[in-house]
Write a protein that holds these residues in place. Structure first.
Motif, short mmCIF file in Angstrom:
data_model
loop_
_atom_site.label_atom_id
_atom_site.label_comp_id
_atom_site.label_asym_id
_atom_site.label_seq_id
_atom_site.Cartn_x
_atom_site.Cartn_y
_atom_site.Cartn_z
N ASN A 1 0.86 -1.08 0.54
CA ASN A 1 0.06 0.35 -0.12
C ASN A 1 0.75 1.78 0.13
O ASN A 1 0.94 2.11 0.98
CB ASN A 1 -1.19 0.13 1.48
CG ASN A 1 -1.97 1.05 0.76
OD1 ASN A 1 -2.27 1.51 -0.11
ND2 ASN A 1 -2.55 1.26 1.91
N PRO A 2 1.64 1.47 -0.57
CA PRO A 2 2.50 2.82 -1.12
C PRO A 2 2.43 3.94 -1.09
O PRO A 2 0.80 4.20 -2.22
CB PRO A 2 3.70 2.25 -2.30
CG PRO A 2 2.52 1.55 -3.17
CD PRO A 2 1.48 0.34 -2.38
N LYS A 3 2.65 4.88 -1.04
CA LYS A 3 2.65 6.81 -1.44
C LYS A 3 3.37 6.26 -2.39
O LYS A 3 4.56 6.43 -2.12
CB LYS A 3 3.08 7.81 -0.50
CG LYS A 3 1.45 8.20 -0.92
CD LYS A 3 2.43 9.62 0.17
CE LYS A 3 2.04 10.68 0.00
NZ LYS A 3 2.16 11.99 0.88
N GLY A 4 2.81 6.89 -3.84
CA GLY A 4 3.38 6.44 -5.11
C GLY A 4 3.28 6.09 -6.07
O GLY A 4 1.88 4.77 -5.91
N ARG B 1 9.34 12.60 -10.82
CA ARG B 1 8.10 13.33 -9.51
C ARG B 1 9.87 14.41 -8.87
O ARG B 1 8.67 14.92 -8.13
CB ARG B 1 8.33 11.89 -8.05
CG ARG B 1 7.91 11.93 -6.87
CD ARG B 1 7.83 11.49 -6.47
NE ARG B 1 7.16 10.12 -6.70
CZ ARG B 1 5.71 10.63 -6.23
NH1 ARG B 1 5.55 11.82 -5.93
NH2 ARG B 1 4.31 9.90 -6.76
N ASP C 1 0.00 6.59 -10.06
CA ASP C 1 0.62 7.11 -8.34
C ASP C 1 -0.46 7.41 -7.51
O ASP C 1 -1.54 7.73 -8.05
CB ASP C 1 1.20 8.22 -9.36
CG ASP C 1 1.88 8.87 -7.42
OD1 ASP C 1 1.30 9.49 -6.64
OD2 ASP C 1 2.51 9.91 -7.93
N THR C 2 -0.77 6.36 -6.53
CA THR C 2 -1.62 6.54 -5.52
C THR C 2 -1.83 7.76 -4.26
O THR C 2 -2.88 8.08 -4.19
CB THR C 2 -1.05 5.54 -4.68
OG1 THR C 2 0.04 5.24 -3.54
CG2 THR C 2 -1.06 3.82 -5.29
N ALA C 3 -1.19 8.53 -4.64
CA ALA C 3 -0.99 9.94 -3.86
C ALA C 3 -2.17 10.52 -5.09
O ALA C 3 -2.44 12.17 -4.37
CB ALA C 3 0.24 10.64 -3.61
N SER C 4 -1.51 11.14 -6.14
CA SER C 4 -1.95 11.75 -7.06
C SER C 4 -3.52 10.92 -8.29
O SER C 4 -4.16 12.21 -9.03
CB SER C 4 -1.23 12.73 -8.02
OG SER C 4 0.11 11.33 -8.79
N TYR C 5 -3.56 10.05 -7.91
CA TYR C 5 -4.40 9.05 -9.30
C TYR C 5 -3.46 9.30 -10.73
O TYR C 5 -4.64 8.60 -11.34
CB TYR C 5 -5.17 9.44 -9.04
CG TYR C 5 -6.17 9.44 -8.00
CD1 TYR C 5 -6.75 8.17 -7.21
CD2 TYR C 5 -6.38 10.03 -6.43
CE1 TYR C 5 -7.14 7.38 -6.10
CE2 TYR C 5 -6.78 10.09 -4.96
CZ TYR C 5 -7.57 8.54 -4.83
OH TYR C 5 -7.58 8.34 -3.82
#
Length: 110
Positions: free
Chosen positions: A48-51, A98, A72-76
């Motif tokens: 479940n990373p951020k990124g 990034r 990218d899980t932070a920005s979708y």
């Protein structure tokens, strides 16, 4: 809403797809040798990373094929889309990208 590009059908809205979880999770070599804890880890435990994160998606209302998305899980933001038989795109270029985004957000340029 996400705009996801199916490798076979082209760009479509997210509502045409179904999320299939983390990509590149290998099936156990000797499943009969796994105990309950090991099976639970294989079935339920995922990163479940951020990124950047590799995910599986199915184009359920289109061609019905599975493919991978690097998102990218932070920005979708969708960084790459690739078929199951293609290798995962390398991350060094994504890391450089990034850093550029973070520098621009901090007010500087790279």
């Amino acid at each position: 809403m996400l705009l996801i590009t199916c490798p076979w059908c082209g760009p479509r809205e997210e509502t045409e797809y179904h999320y299939g979880g983390q990509a590149h999770v290998p099936y156990p070599e000797n499943p009969a040798d796994l105990d309950d804890r090991q099976w639970a880890e294989y079935v339920f435990y995922r990163d479940n990373p951020k990124g950047p994160f590799a995910e599986r998606w199915a184009h359920s209302t289109g061609c019905r094929r599975w493919f991978n998305v690097l998102r990218d899980t932070a920005s979708y933001e969708i960084l790459a889309v690739y078929r199951l038989d293609e290798p995962r795109p390398g991350l060094p270029a994504l890391s450089d990208r990034r850093q550029t985004i973070e520098a621009e957000a901090a007010g500087g340029t790279r």
